[in-house]
Design a protein around this motif. Structure first.
Motif, PDB file in Angstrom:
ATOM      1  N   ALA A  36     -12.638 -25.700  48.921  1.00  0.00           N
ATOM      2  CA  ALA A  36     -13.647 -24.640  48.832  1.00  0.00           C
ATOM      3  C   ALA A  36     -13.170 -23.540  47.904  1.00  0.00           C
ATOM      4  CB  ALA A  36     -13.942 -24.060  50.223  1.00  0.00           C
ATOM      5  N   TRP A  37     -14.109 -22.944  47.159  1.00  0.00           N
ATOM      6  CA  TRP A  37     -13.752 -21.767  46.355  1.00  0.00           C
ATOM      7  C   TRP A  37     -14.954 -20.827  46.295  1.00  0.00           C
ATOM      8  CZ3 TRP A  37     -16.333 -20.679  41.752  1.00  0.00           C
ATOM      9  CH2 TRP A  37     -17.048 -21.723  41.176  1.00  0.00           C
ATOM     10  N   TRP A  38     -14.640 -19.548  46.180  1.00  0.00           N
ATOM     11  CA  TRP A  38     -15.650 -18.496  46.230  1.00  0.00           C
ATOM     12  C   TRP A  38     -15.761 -17.758  44.902  1.00  0.00           C
ATOM     13  CZ3 TRP A  38     -12.794 -19.971  50.333  1.00  0.00           C
ATOM     14  CH2 TRP A  38     -13.426 -20.106  51.578  1.00  0.00           C
ATOM     15  N   CYS A  43     -20.242 -19.814  47.409  1.00  0.00           N
ATOM     16  CA  CYS A  43     -19.103 -20.662  47.708  1.00  0.00           C
ATOM     17  C   CYS A  43     -19.481 -22.100  47.389  1.00  0.00           C
ATOM     18  CB  CYS A  43     -18.710 -20.547  49.182  1.00  0.00           C
ATOM     19  SG  CYS A  43     -17.283 -21.572  49.636  1.00  0.00           S
ATOM     20  N   CYS A 131     -23.980 -19.042  56.104  1.00  0.00           N
ATOM     21  CA  CYS A 131     -24.380 -19.447  54.751  1.00  0.00           C
ATOM     22  C   CYS A 131     -25.649 -20.286  54.751  1.00  0.00           C
ATOM     23  CB  CYS A 131     -23.266 -20.273  54.094  1.00  0.00           C
ATOM     24  SG  CYS A 131     -21.687 -19.419  53.934  1.00  0.00           S
ATOM     25  N   GLU A 149     -23.267 -25.983  46.981  1.00  0.00           N
ATOM     26  CA  GLU A 149     -23.222 -24.544  46.705  1.00  0.00           C
ATOM     27  C   GLU A 149     -23.980 -23.807  47.802  1.00  0.00           C
ATOM     28  OE1 GLU A 149     -24.874 -21.170  43.577  1.00  0.00           O
ATOM     29  OE2 GLU A 149     -24.933 -23.302  43.007  1.00  0.00           O
TER      30      GLU A 149
END
Length: 211
Positions: A36-38, A43, A131, A149
């Motif tokens: 995971a990356w923000w 995210c 989310c 996403e």
């Protein structure tokens, strides 16, 4: 001197996320992941298509990203080789996965209702991000995986982690995220234990195996 090598995994160190979602029958699902990356309030989650979480994201269009601190390492690891999907692929069977629908009970964690989405939060996690799904894109280099996403619509943060005098800044010294590096868990820069995934993925590791 650098060596050309075909690395088996590229987990150089990312926070562990417990993804809360709802199964088709309305029951709660919980799955650990670290791909995971923000960026801003967005995210991107990298998930295998055979996972129950992937199916739930497509069906429900929402989730909760629960970020555990390092003290929750044992609870997280209890989920490592469990899947709520009763149809376990042959590849996952070889890794040691087994079917388990009651994820919260298996991990010893507490389900907590969200405010803007149906997906569950984890009461013990100091950071909980509700989310909604924005897009799902197949990975060009890996057709068995999808990049989901999501947009964070509400953030819940343990009050003790908020920088005094502010309402929306996390104290980087107070926040001790559980980190996954090459199938081993880290916290505060120290090795905690290997993940159960290490055995299934046949990782050599540097820590003794769990008893």
């Amino acid at each position: 001197m650098h060596k050309v090598t075909d690395l088996k995994v590229l987990y150089f160190g990312t926070p562990v996320v417990l993804i809360g979602s709802r199964n088709e029958d309305g029951s709660a699902n919980l799955a650990p992941m670290s791909s995971a990356w923000w960026l801003g309030q967005s995210c991107v989650l990298g998930l295998g298509n055979s996972s129950q979480t992937s199916q739930n994201l497509r069906h429900e269009g929402e989730c909760v990203l629960n970020l555990p601190s390092s003290v929750l390492v044992d609870a997280v690891d209890r989920l490592a080789l469990l899947t709520a999907n009763p149809h376990i692929t042959e590849y996952r069977q070889r890794q040691g996965y087994r079917h388990e629908r009651r994820k919260f009970a298996a991990a010893g964690l507490t389900e907590q209702a969200s405010e803007l989405v149906r997906a569950p939060r984890v009461a013990e996690c100091p950071v909980q991000l509700e989310c909604r799904l924005e897009a799902a894109v197949p990975l060009a280099g890996n057709p068995g995986c999808t990049a989901f996403e999501v947009t964070v619509v509400r953030a819940h943060v343990e009050e003790s982690l908020i920088v005094p005098g502010t309402d929306h800044y996390v104290d980087p010294l107070g926040w001790d995220p559980l980190i996954m590096k090459f199938c081993e868990f880290f916290g505060e820069g120290q090795r905690l234990s290997p993940s159960r995934l290490a055995e299934g993925w046949r990782m050599p590791g540097r820590l003794p195996a769990r008893v």
